[in-house]
Design a protein around this motif. Structure first.
Motif: not given
Length: 143
Positions: A56-65, A67-70, A96-99
């Motif tokens: 689960g932490e790995q999946q959240r970290l992938a989402f962080a990527r 959000l950073l790279t957009r 969604q917020a990051a389009a």
């Protein structure tokens, strides 16, 4: 998870991208991993991330990527399968917020609410593209 520091994990595949610690802390907070740098020893520590972080932490970290790279587009394959519904909701709302346009591959019915269409793969080379509403109506009529 790649080999390297926590910073590298977050910036992958753009590991040379210049991002401040404050920006990294912000994105970790957005994906519910705010305490990660303190827990592991900072952004420069190199660990065996696949063994240190839960799935689960790995999946959240992938989402962080993301959000950073957009990126303009993202294909998510079972991207929230190890997460609870609340974390899943938060992460999809962040995208969604990051389009960021995203396509999800998954089996969780909860994913439907974040999409407009469902691609139904049938047999061989047959498929159908349905609106989420039509997909749900069809599923309800076959039960």
């Amino acid at each position: 998870m790649i080999l390297g520091s926590l910073r590298s994990q977050l910036l992958y595949p753009n590991t040379q991208f210049s991002v401040t610690d404050q920006e990294l802390r912000w994105v970790l907070e957005e994906v519910n991993l705010a305490n990660l740098p303190e827990r592991v020893g900072g952004f420069e520590v190199e660990l065996d991330w696949a063994n240190v972080l839960s799935l689960g932490e790995q999946q959240r970290l992938a989402f962080a990527r993301l959000l950073l790279t957009r990126p303009r587009y993202a294909v998510l394959d079972e991207a929230t399968s190890a997460l609870d519904i609340k974390n899943e909701e938060n992460l999809y709302h962040q995208l969604q917020a990051a389009a960021i346009t995203f396509i999800s591959v998954g089996h969780r019915p909860s994913l439907l609410q974040y999409h407009q269409q469902v691609l139904v793969l049938e047999s061989e080379a047959h498929w159908r593209l349905l609106t989420v509403q039509d997909y749900l109506a069809q599923a309800a009529s076959t039960v």
